[in-house]
Enzyme design. Structure first.
Site, PDB file in Angstrom:
ATOM      1  N   LEU A  10       0.841  -1.203   0.000  1.00 57.15           N
ATOM      2  CA  LEU A  10       0.000   0.000   0.000  1.00 57.15           C
ATOM      3  C   LEU A  10       0.872   1.247   0.000  1.00 57.15           C
ATOM      4  O   LEU A  10       1.915   1.288   0.667  1.00 57.15           O
ATOM      5  CB  LEU A  10      -0.911   0.014   1.230  1.00 57.15           C
ATOM      6  CG  LEU A  10      -1.872  -1.165   1.370  1.00 57.15           C
ATOM      7  CD1 LEU A  10      -2.861  -0.896   2.486  1.00 57.15           C
ATOM      8  CD2 LEU A  10      -2.598  -1.463   0.065  1.00 57.15           C
ATOM      9  N   GLY A  33       1.108  -5.200   1.309  1.00 56.32           N
ATOM     10  CA  GLY A  33       0.034  -5.269   0.304  1.00 56.32           C
ATOM     11  C   GLY A  33       0.480  -5.959  -0.977  1.00 56.32           C
ATOM     12  O   GLY A  33      -0.334  -6.582  -1.669  1.00 56.32           O
ATOM     13  N   ASN A  41       4.783  -7.529   6.480  1.00 59.00           N
ATOM     14  CA  ASN A  41       5.673  -6.889   7.456  1.00 59.00           C
ATOM     15  C   ASN A  41       5.015  -5.739   8.217  1.00 59.00           C
ATOM     16  O   ASN A  41       5.701  -4.906   8.803  1.00 59.00           O
ATOM     17  CB  ASN A  41       6.916  -6.359   6.725  1.00 59.00           C
ATOM     18  CG  ASN A  41       6.566  -5.303   5.683  1.00 59.00           C
ATOM     19  OD1 ASN A  41       5.554  -5.408   5.018  1.00 59.00           O
ATOM     20  ND2 ASN A  41       7.396  -4.277   5.545  1.00 59.00           N
ATOM     21  N   GLU A  42       3.674  -5.702   8.214  1.00 57.54           N
ATOM     22  CA  GLU A  42       2.964  -4.572   8.825  1.00 57.54           C
ATOM     23  C   GLU A  42       3.472  -4.255  10.237  1.00 57.54           C
ATOM     24  O   GLU A  42       3.608  -3.083  10.613  1.00 57.54           O
ATOM     25  CB  GLU A  42       1.451  -4.845   8.883  1.00 57.54           C
ATOM     26  CG  GLU A  42       0.716  -4.631   7.575  1.00 57.54           C
ATOM     27  CD  GLU A  42       0.885  -5.772   6.585  1.00 57.54           C
ATOM     28  OE1 GLU A  42       1.632  -6.733   6.881  1.00 57.54           O
ATOM     29  OE2 GLU A  42       0.267  -5.711   5.519  1.00 57.54           O
TER      30      GLU A  42
HETATM   31  N1  CO8 Z   1       4.502   3.656  -0.123  1.00 55.54           N
HETATM   32  C1  CO8 Z   1       4.926   4.900  -0.528  1.00 55.54           C
HETATM   33  N2  CO8 Z   1       6.195   5.126  -0.945  1.00 55.54           N
HETATM   34  C2  CO8 Z   1       7.062   4.088  -0.940  1.00 55.54           C
HETATM   35  C3  CO8 Z   1       6.675   2.807  -0.524  1.00 55.54           C
HETATM   36  C4  CO8 Z   1       5.329   2.600  -0.093  1.00 55.54           C
HETATM   37  N3  CO8 Z   1       4.866   1.424   0.305  1.00 55.54           N
HETATM   38  N4  CO8 Z   1       7.755   2.000  -0.621  1.00 55.54           N
HETATM   39  C5  CO8 Z   1       8.770   2.750  -1.083  1.00 55.54           C
HETATM   40  N5  CO8 Z   1       8.352   4.001  -1.287  1.00 55.54           N
HETATM   41  C6  CO8 Z   1       9.129   5.131  -1.822  1.00 55.54           C
HETATM   42  C7  CO8 Z   1      10.403   5.434  -0.997  1.00 55.54           C
HETATM   43  O1  CO8 Z   1      10.109   6.268   0.104  1.00 55.54           O
HETATM   44  C8  CO8 Z   1      11.254   6.104  -2.046  1.00 55.54           C
HETATM   45  O2  CO8 Z   1      10.787   7.430  -2.205  1.00 55.54           O
HETATM   46  P1  CO8 Z   1      11.795   8.638  -2.598  1.00 55.54           P
HETATM   47  O3  CO8 Z   1      12.398   8.239  -3.924  1.00 55.54           O
HETATM   48  O4  CO8 Z   1      10.925   9.833  -2.677  1.00 55.54           O
HETATM   49  O5  CO8 Z   1      12.834   8.698  -1.510  1.00 55.54           O
HETATM   50  C9  CO8 Z   1      10.919   5.347  -3.329  1.00 55.54           C
HETATM   51  O6  CO8 Z   1       9.645   4.758  -3.104  1.00 55.54           O
HETATM   52  C10 CO8 Z   1      11.920   4.261  -3.673  1.00 55.54           C
HETATM   53  O7  CO8 Z   1      12.077   3.432  -2.538  1.00 55.54           O
HETATM   54  P2  CO8 Z   1      13.483   2.753  -2.158  1.00 55.54           P
HETATM   55  O8  CO8 Z   1      14.599   3.711  -2.416  1.00 55.54           O
HETATM   56  O9  CO8 Z   1      13.365   2.209  -0.784  1.00 55.54           O
HETATM   57  O10 CO8 Z   1      13.553   1.600  -3.269  1.00 55.54           O
HETATM   58  P3  CO8 Z   1      14.368   0.224  -3.188  1.00 55.54           P
HETATM   59  O11 CO8 Z   1      14.346  -0.315  -4.571  1.00 55.54           O
HETATM   60  O12 CO8 Z   1      15.695   0.409  -2.514  1.00 55.54           O
HETATM   61  O13 CO8 Z   1      13.491  -0.709  -2.227  1.00 55.54           O
HETATM   62  C11 CO8 Z   1      11.420  -1.650  -1.428  1.00 55.54           C
HETATM   63  C12 CO8 Z   1      12.208  -1.085  -2.634  1.00 55.54           C
HETATM   64  C13 CO8 Z   1      12.046  -2.973  -0.991  1.00 55.54           C
HETATM   65  C14 CO8 Z   1      10.001  -1.883  -1.890  1.00 55.54           C
HETATM   66  C15 CO8 Z   1      11.490  -0.622  -0.274  1.00 55.54           C
HETATM   67  O14 CO8 Z   1      11.137   0.661  -0.786  1.00 55.54           O
HETATM   68  C16 CO8 Z   1      10.566  -0.922   0.869  1.00 55.54           C
HETATM   69  O15 CO8 Z   1      10.864  -1.789   1.676  1.00 55.54           O
HETATM   70  N6  CO8 Z   1       9.456  -0.176   0.944  1.00 55.54           N
HETATM   71  C17 CO8 Z   1       8.520  -0.272   2.052  1.00 55.54           C
HETATM   72  C18 CO8 Z   1       7.556  -1.346   1.791  1.00 55.54           C
HETATM   73  C19 CO8 Z   1       6.584  -1.493   2.924  1.00 55.54           C
HETATM   74  O16 CO8 Z   1       6.948  -1.623   4.072  1.00 55.54           O
HETATM   75  N7  CO8 Z   1       5.307  -1.467   2.575  1.00 55.54           N
HETATM   76  C20 CO8 Z   1       4.258  -1.601   3.546  1.00 55.54           C
HETATM   77  C21 CO8 Z   1       3.085  -0.734   3.165  1.00 55.54           C
HETATM   78  S1  CO8 Z   1       1.736  -1.010   4.302  1.00 55.54           S
HETATM   79  C22 CO8 Z   1       0.754  -2.210   3.557  1.00 55.54           C
HETATM   80  O17 CO8 Z   1       0.950  -2.555   2.423  1.00 55.54           O
HETATM   81  C23 CO8 Z   1      -0.379  -2.844   4.328  1.00 55.54           C
HETATM   82  C24 CO8 Z   1      -0.984  -1.981   5.326  1.00 55.54           C
HETATM   83  C25 CO8 Z   1      -2.147  -2.637   5.998  1.00 55.54           C
HETATM   84  C26 CO8 Z   1      -2.979  -1.639   6.746  1.00 55.54           C
HETATM   85  C27 CO8 Z   1      -2.961  -1.879   8.193  1.00 55.54           C
HETATM   86  C28 CO8 Z   1      -4.054  -1.176   8.933  1.00 55.54           C
HETATM   87  C29 CO8 Z   1      -3.593   0.111   9.591  1.00 55.54           C
END
Ligand code: CO8
Length: 300
Positions: free
Chosen positions: A106, A151, A175-176
């Site tokens: 998400l 997500g 990993n929430e």
């Molecule tokens: N949402 C918004 N922006 C994001 C997200 C995300 N999920 N993931 C990454 N980004 C952004 C980063 O902040 C970065 O932004 P900027 O360029 O402006 O600095 C850009 O995308 C690129 O990210 P990275 O440099 O980290 O890219 P990498 O290729 O090194 O890594 C990954 C990619 C592995 C995907 C890494 O970005 C990561 O681990 N992201 C976080 C993923 C995560 O933890 N997602 C969880 C989202 S929550 C969810 O899905 C369920 C919620 C359920 C709701 C619960 C009820 C409250």
């Protein structure tokens, strides 16, 4: 028109509100030209349907990380609905056009600093995509060609089969807990249905992201293949699933998934309320902000 017992779901999901389709003829009659390929592409998702095989390829193309924003989720829902309503389509392979990332889950910015109305609309869209994908009549195969947290993992878990590229740098999981938030009950149910209660409990409590080999060992993904063989393998798996009569496979899928789908349908509004209340708390907003900052710091 609904198969018996899935009425409550049918009433809410347009894709289910129709008779089960007979499979198109598996063999093209000799002498006829091949059925055309149809493609439709919007900002964030590209879809190509090969009408001769009945297989669609859906590619996420929303760099940098295919995060599931409201716009992405809306396009995803519309694309799935279009395929579901196309009698020529029997299966869809879901993959990513962004190197090394399947989906980052998400879009966290949709859950930060926005209004309650926005959170409501966003969460309804998250529910909608899960109801459509988990309840799809089509065969759904996830070709996971990159990391797939939260997500993103849910999207893969909602498919019928998961094949992941054999790259230890790619990780997948719910990993929430690491973000200080809690996976909703239907994320948990979907996870339990794939890996079993004990593995799901440990993995959810720890907010674990599993490397591809570990995910395979846990049963979170069904197969690992070298990256260059991923699409070939996905097509082979799809052909195997499509060899069965659609009606038998679809009714079996309904039997296996109905209870979990019905549970969200019955508690949809309550689930939205819970999400909005939870995500609006200052402590949760703070956790999400800190997590986003951590992502940015890690980069620099
Ligand atoms: N949402 C918004 N922006 C994001 C997200 C995300 N999920 N993931 C990454 N980004 C952004 C980063 O902040 C970065 O932004 P900027 O360029 O402006 O600095 C850009 O995308 C690129 O990210 P990275 O440099 O980290 O890219 P990498 O290729 O090194 O890594 C990954 C990619 C592995 C995907 C890494 O970005 C990561 O681990 N992201 C976080 C993923 C995560 O933890 N997602 C969880 C989202 S929550 C969810 O899905 C369920 C919620 C359920 C709701 C619960 C009820 C409250």
């Amino acid at each position: 028109l609904c198969p018996s017992g899935v009425l409550s779901l049918c009433c809410r999901l347009p894709a289910w509100d129709r008779a089960i389709r007979p499979p198109p003829s598996p063999l093209q009659p000799p002498g006829l030209p091949l059925a055309p390929s149809r493609s439709f592409s919007n900002n964030k998702i590209q879809v190509e349907l090969d009408e001769s095989s009945g297989i669609a390829m859906m590619k996420f193309k929303s760099p940098p990380v295919n995060s599931l924003s409201l716009e992405f989720l809306t396009e995803f829902s519309i694309s799935l609905e279009k395929l579901e309503n196309n009698r020529a389509c029997r299966g869809v392979i879901i993959t990513s056009a962004v190197p090394k990332i399947f989906s980052s889950g998400l879009d966290i910015t949709e859950m930060c600093g926005k209004s309650k109305e926005h959170y409501t609309e966003f969460w309804r869209a998250v529910q909608e995509i899960w109801l459509r994908l988990y309840g799809s009549n089509m065969v759904t195969v996830a070709a996971v060609n990159g990391s797939s947290p939260a997500g993103g993992c849910l999207v893969a878990l909602s498919c019928d089969y998961r094949i992941m590229a054999e790259n230890p740098k790619f990780s997948i999981g719910l990993n929430e807990a690491q973000l200080g938030i809690v996976a909703p009950f239907w994320f948990k149910d979907t996870f339990v249905n794939v890996v079993g209660h004990r593995t799901a409990e440990r993995s959810l409590q720890l907010g674990s992201l599993h490397s591809a080999p570990e995910a395979h060992k846990l049963g979170l993904v069904d197969e690992l293949v070298p990256e260059e063989k991923l699409m070939e393998k996905a097509a082979a798996v799809m052909a195997q699933w499509l060899a069965l009569p659609d009606h038998a496979r679809q009714l079996t899928k309904t039997m296996m998934r109905k209870a979990v789908l019905d549970r969200l349908v019955a508690h949809r509004e309550e689930d939205i309320k819970n999400f909005v209340t939870f995500v609006s708390k200052e402590s949760i907003q703070k956790s999400l902000r800190v997590y986003m900052e951590m992502l940015k710091k890690r980069k620099s």
